[in-house]
Scaffold this motif. Structure first.
Motif, PDB file in Angstrom:
ATOM      1  N   HIS A 194       0.817  -1.217   0.000  1.00 28.30           N
ATOM      2  CA  HIS A 194       0.000   0.000   0.000  1.00 28.30           C
ATOM      3  C   HIS A 194       0.854   1.273   0.000  1.00 28.30           C
ATOM      4  CE1 HIS A 194      -3.257   2.763   0.857  1.00 28.30           C
ATOM      5  NE2 HIS A 194      -2.558   3.236   1.871  1.00 28.30           N
ATOM      6  N   ASP A 195       0.704   2.076  -1.021  1.00 27.84           N
ATOM      7  CA  ASP A 195       1.306   3.401  -1.068  1.00 27.84           C
ATOM      8  C   ASP A 195       0.541   4.229  -2.095  1.00 27.84           C
ATOM      9  OD1 ASP A 195       2.297   2.790  -3.659  1.00 27.84           O
ATOM     10  OD2 ASP A 195       4.167   2.016  -2.826  1.00 27.84           O
ATOM     11  N   GLU A 196       1.039   5.429  -2.338  1.00 28.89           N
ATOM     12  CA  GLU A 196       0.336   6.332  -3.246  1.00 28.89           C
ATOM     13  C   GLU A 196       0.529   5.954  -4.712  1.00 28.89           C
ATOM     14  OE1 GLU A 196       2.437   7.308  -0.884  1.00 28.89           O
ATOM     15  OE2 GLU A 196       1.058   8.182   0.595  1.00 28.89           O
ATOM     16  N   ARG A 197       1.502   5.083  -5.007  1.00 32.22           N
ATOM     17  CA  ARG A 197       1.844   4.793  -6.402  1.00 32.22           C
ATOM     18  C   ARG A 197       1.345   3.442  -6.895  1.00 32.22           C
ATOM     19  NH1 ARG A 197       7.860   4.933  -7.552  1.00 32.22           N
ATOM     20  NH2 ARG A 197       7.794   3.297  -5.958  1.00 32.22           N
ATOM     21  N   THR A 198       1.120   2.498  -5.994  1.00 28.69           N
ATOM     22  CA  THR A 198       0.846   1.124  -6.413  1.00 28.69           C
ATOM     23  C   THR A 198      -0.463   0.616  -5.807  1.00 28.69           C
ATOM     24  OG1 THR A 198       3.227   0.719  -6.470  1.00 28.69           O
ATOM     25  CG2 THR A 198       1.787  -1.205  -6.560  1.00 28.69           C
ATOM     26  N   THR A 199      -1.263  -0.040  -6.636  1.00 24.34           N
ATOM     27  CA  THR A 199      -2.522  -0.633  -6.209  1.00 24.34           C
ATOM     28  C   THR A 199      -2.445  -2.144  -6.364  1.00 24.34           C
ATOM     29  OG1 THR A 199      -3.787   1.323  -6.877  1.00 24.34           O
ATOM     30  CG2 THR A 199      -5.022  -0.733  -6.605  1.00 24.34           C
ATOM     31  N   LEU A 200      -2.889  -2.874  -5.335  1.00 21.64           N
ATOM     32  CA  LEU A 200      -2.922  -4.333  -5.388  1.00 21.64           C
ATOM     33  C   LEU A 200      -4.365  -4.798  -5.497  1.00 21.64           C
ATOM     34  CD1 LEU A 200      -1.733  -7.201  -5.102  1.00 21.64           C
ATOM     35  CD2 LEU A 200      -1.865  -6.892  -2.609  1.00 21.64           C
ATOM     36  N   ASN A 201      -4.668  -5.520  -6.557  1.00 16.94           N
ATOM     37  CA  ASN A 201      -5.975  -6.159  -6.714  1.00 16.94           C
ATOM     38  C   ASN A 201      -5.804  -7.650  -6.423  1.00 16.94           C
ATOM     39  OD1 ASN A 201      -7.271  -3.753  -7.570  1.00 16.94           O
ATOM     40  ND2 ASN A 201      -6.517  -4.061  -9.640  1.00 16.94           N
ATOM     41  N   TRP A 202      -6.504  -8.132  -5.399  1.00 16.19           N
ATOM     42  CA  TRP A 202      -6.320  -9.498  -4.902  1.00 16.19           C
ATOM     43  C   TRP A 202      -7.547 -10.331  -5.250  1.00 16.19           C
ATOM     44  CZ3 TRP A 202      -2.246 -11.518  -1.783  1.00 16.19           C
ATOM     45  CH2 TRP A 202      -2.494 -12.762  -1.188  1.00 16.19           C
ATOM     46  N   HIS A 203      -7.367 -11.316  -6.114  1.00 15.29           N
ATOM     47  CA  HIS A 203      -8.467 -12.188  -6.519  1.00 15.29           C
ATOM     48  C   HIS A 203      -8.106 -13.615  -6.098  1.00 15.29           C
ATOM     49  CE1 HIS A 203      -9.819  -8.787  -8.938  1.00 15.29           C
ATOM     50  NE2 HIS A 203      -8.616  -8.744  -9.476  1.00 15.29           N
ATOM     51  N   ILE A 219       8.738  -9.277  -5.997  1.00 10.70           N
ATOM     52  CA  ILE A 219       9.362  -9.177  -7.319  1.00 10.70           C
ATOM     53  C   ILE A 219       8.476  -8.360  -8.256  1.00 10.70           C
ATOM     54  CG2 ILE A 219      10.057 -10.506  -9.357  1.00 10.70           C
ATOM     55  CD1 ILE A 219      10.946 -12.722  -7.417  1.00 10.70           C
ATOM     56  N   ALA A 220       7.153  -8.553  -8.170  1.00 10.55           N
ATOM     57  CA  ALA A 220       6.233  -7.795  -9.028  1.00 10.55           C
ATOM     58  C   ALA A 220       6.377  -6.293  -8.809  1.00 10.55           C
ATOM     59  CB  ALA A 220       4.792  -8.233  -8.768  1.00 10.55           C
ATOM     60  N   THR A 221       6.619  -5.863  -7.566  1.00 10.76           N
ATOM     61  CA  THR A 221       6.785  -4.429  -7.312  1.00 10.76           C
ATOM     62  C   THR A 221       8.036  -3.885  -7.984  1.00 10.76           C
ATOM     63  OG1 THR A 221       8.012  -4.717  -5.231  1.00 10.76           O
ATOM     64  CG2 THR A 221       5.603  -4.639  -5.091  1.00 10.76           C
ATOM     65  N   THR A 222       9.061  -4.728  -8.152  1.00 11.61           N
ATOM     66  CA  THR A 222      10.294  -4.256  -8.796  1.00 11.61           C
ATOM     67  C   THR A 222      10.150  -4.138 -10.304  1.00 11.61           C
ATOM     68  OG1 THR A 222      11.308  -6.457  -9.148  1.00 11.61           O
ATOM     69  CG2 THR A 222      11.614  -5.421  -6.985  1.00 11.61           C
ATOM     70  N   THR A 223       9.116  -4.750 -10.871  1.00 10.06           N
ATOM     71  CA  THR A 223       8.925  -4.681 -12.323  1.00 10.06           C
ATOM     72  C   THR A 223       8.238  -3.392 -12.757  1.00 10.06           C
ATOM     73  OG1 THR A 223       6.766  -5.811 -12.305  1.00 10.06           O
ATOM     74  CG2 THR A 223       8.741  -7.198 -12.407  1.00 10.06           C
ATOM     75  N   ILE A 224       7.673  -2.648 -11.796  1.00  9.45           N
ATOM     76  CA  ILE A 224       7.026  -1.367 -12.110  1.00  9.45           C
ATOM     77  C   ILE A 224       7.627  -0.295 -11.201  1.00  9.45           C
ATOM     78  CG2 ILE A 224       4.868  -2.115 -13.180  1.00  9.45           C
ATOM     79  CD1 ILE A 224       3.561  -2.160 -10.429  1.00  9.45           C
ATOM     80  N   PRO A 225       8.844   0.154 -11.519  1.00  8.11           N
ATOM     81  CA  PRO A 225       9.567   1.077 -10.631  1.00  8.11           C
ATOM     82  C   PRO A 225       8.867   2.407 -10.409  1.00  8.11           C
ATOM     83  CG  PRO A 225      10.637   0.916 -12.779  1.00  8.11           C
ATOM     84  CD  PRO A 225       9.611  -0.172 -12.730  1.00  8.11           C
ATOM     85  N   ARG A 226       7.978   2.787 -11.310  1.00  2.00           N
ATOM     86  CA  ARG A 226       7.258   4.059 -11.151  1.00  2.00           C
ATOM     87  C   ARG A 226       5.832   3.839 -10.636  1.00  2.00           C
ATOM     88  NH1 ARG A 226       8.245   7.673 -16.434  1.00  2.00           N
ATOM     89  NH2 ARG A 226       7.069   9.137 -15.124  1.00  2.00           N
ATOM     90  N   GLY A 227       5.570   2.623 -10.172  1.00  5.63           N
ATOM     91  CA  GLY A 227       4.244   2.322  -9.646  1.00  5.63           C
ATOM     92  C   GLY A 227       3.287   1.883 -10.727  1.00  5.63           C
ATOM     93  N   GLY A 228       2.112   1.451 -10.295  1.00  7.51           N
ATOM     94  CA  GLY A 228       1.104   0.978 -11.233  1.00  7.51           C
ATOM     95  C   GLY A 228       0.102   0.091 -10.528  1.00  7.51           C
ATOM     96  N   VAL A 229      -0.331  -0.944 -11.224  1.00  9.84           N
ATOM     97  CA  VAL A 229      -1.354  -1.848 -10.697  1.00  9.84           C
ATOM     98  C   VAL A 229      -0.825  -3.273 -10.739  1.00  9.84           C
ATOM     99  CG1 VAL A 229      -3.696  -2.747 -10.976  1.00  9.84           C
ATOM    100  CG2 VAL A 229      -3.216  -0.333 -11.462  1.00  9.84           C
ATOM    101  N   ILE A 230      -1.006  -3.990  -9.640  1.00 10.79           N
ATOM    102  CA  ILE A 230      -0.644  -5.399  -9.574  1.00 10.79           C
ATOM    103  C   ILE A 230      -1.917  -6.212  -9.385  1.00 10.79           C
ATOM    104  CG2 ILE A 230       0.604  -7.185  -8.293  1.00 10.79           C
ATOM    105  CD1 ILE A 230       2.603  -5.046  -7.450  1.00 10.79           C
ATOM    106  N   ASP A 231      -2.188  -7.103 -10.327  1.00  7.70           N
ATOM    107  CA  ASP A 231      -3.357  -7.976 -10.251  1.00  7.70           C
ATOM    108  C   ASP A 231      -2.899  -9.391  -9.927  1.00  7.70           C
ATOM    109  OD1 ASP A 231      -5.791  -6.391 -11.053  1.00  7.70           O
ATOM    110  OD2 ASP A 231      -4.521  -5.980 -12.791  1.00  7.70           O
ATOM    111  N   LEU A 232      -3.387  -9.902  -8.814  1.00 13.22           N
ATOM    112  CA  LEU A 232      -3.055 -11.272  -8.409  1.00 13.22           C
ATOM    113  C   LEU A 232      -4.289 -12.153  -8.520  1.00 13.22           C
ATOM    114  CD1 LEU A 232      -1.548 -13.604  -6.880  1.00 13.22           C
ATOM    115  CD2 LEU A 232      -2.432 -12.576  -4.793  1.00 13.22           C
TER     116      LEU A 232
END
Length: 215
Positions: A95-104, A124-137
Motif C-alpha cells: 500500500h502506497d500512493e503509487r501502487t494498487t494491489l488487486n487481490w483475486h 518481485i512484481a513491485t520491482t517490475t514497475i519502478p514508477r508504480g502501477g497496478v498489480i493484479d493477483l
C-alpha cells in the motif's frame, strides 16, 4: 549460468540484511519525528512530526508483519497458512500512493511454502514497475496446490535483468548479495514447493506465473 549454493549462515545473514533494509527507513523517520517533538515549539511542525511518526510506525509494522510470513518460519514444519492472512500483510506491504494491489483469491489454507512463494513473487512484481502501477493477483486452487498469476502494469515496466538468473539459483554474477537475496530466496522456496516460475513481458505488463510442476 552455473547454479550456486549458499550455506545456512550466509543465507540467514543476507535475509537479515534484507529485512533490516526494509525497516530502517521508517524506523529512522520515527526517530527524526521524535527529535522534532523534543525540540520544536511550533504547533504546525509538531503536528507534522506526529503525523510522520504515525505513518512511519504503521509502515514499519506492516513491513515486519510481511517479513514474518514471507521470510520467517511462520509455523512449524508442514504447517499451512491462511491466504487471508497473506492478503492482509501483502496489502500492508504494498500500500502506497503509487501502487494498487488487486487481490483475486479464495480464502483457503495452503502449504506454507506456497504462501511464502506467493508473497515473495509479489515483492518481485513491485520491482517490475519502478514508477508504480497496478498489480493484479489471481490465485486458483486445486486440492492443496495453488497456481499464481500476477500481472503488474505500469510505466516503464520491465523484468530486472538479474531476476531470472537469481530465481533459477544461477545468478549471472556468480554470487548473491543482500540486494539479490530476495529473488534468490524466492527460487529456493519455489523449488521446495515443487513449483515452476516464469516471467514474461508484453508492452507495459509483466506477468509472473507460478504453477505446480508436473509429477
Amino acid at each position: 549460468m552455473t547454479a550456486i549454493t549458499l550455506d545456512a549462515l550466509d543465507l540467514s545473514a543476507l535475509l537479515c540484511s534484507r529485512v533490516c533494509h526494509d525497516v530502517i527507513s521508517p524506523v529512522g523517520a520515527i526517530v527524526n519525528g521524535l527529535e522534532v517533538l523534543e525540540d520544536e515549539k511550533d504547533e504546525s511542525m509538531r503536528g507534522f512530526a506526529q503525523d510522520l511518526i504515525k505513518k512511519s510506525a504503521r509502515q514499519a509494522s506492516a513491513r515486519l508483519q510481511f517479513a514474518r510470513l514471507a521470510f520467517g518460519a511462520a509455523g512449524s514444519a508442514g504447517a499451512a497458512i491462511d491466504t487471508g492472512d497473506a492478503e492482509q500483510v501483502a496489502r500492508g506491504f504494498i500500500h502506497d500512493e503509487r501502487t494498487t494491489l488487486n487481490w483475486h483469491a479464495p480464502r483457503v489454507l495452503l502449504p506454507k511454502n506456497q504462501v511464502k512463494l506467493l508473497l515473495n513473487l509479489l515483492v518481485i512484481a513491485t520491482t517490475t514497475i519502478p514508477r508504480g502501477g497496478v498489480i493484479d493477483l489471481t490465485l486458483t486452487v486445486e486440492g492443496d496446490k495453488g497456481t499464481f498469476h500476477i500481472a503488474s502494469k505500469g510505466i516503464n515496466a520491465r523484468i530486472p535483468q538479474s531476476v531470472p538468473g537469481l530465481l533459477a539459483g544461477a545468478p549471472e554474477s556468480g554470487s548473491v548479495d543482500a540486494h539479490g537475496i530476495q529473488p534468490f530466496y524466492a527460487g529456493l522456496i519455489a523449488r521446495a514447493a515443487s513449483m515452476s516460475v516464469d516471467l514474461t513481458i508484453e508492452g507495459d505488463i509483466v506477468t509472473i506465473l507460478a504453477k505446480p510442476q508436473a509429477e
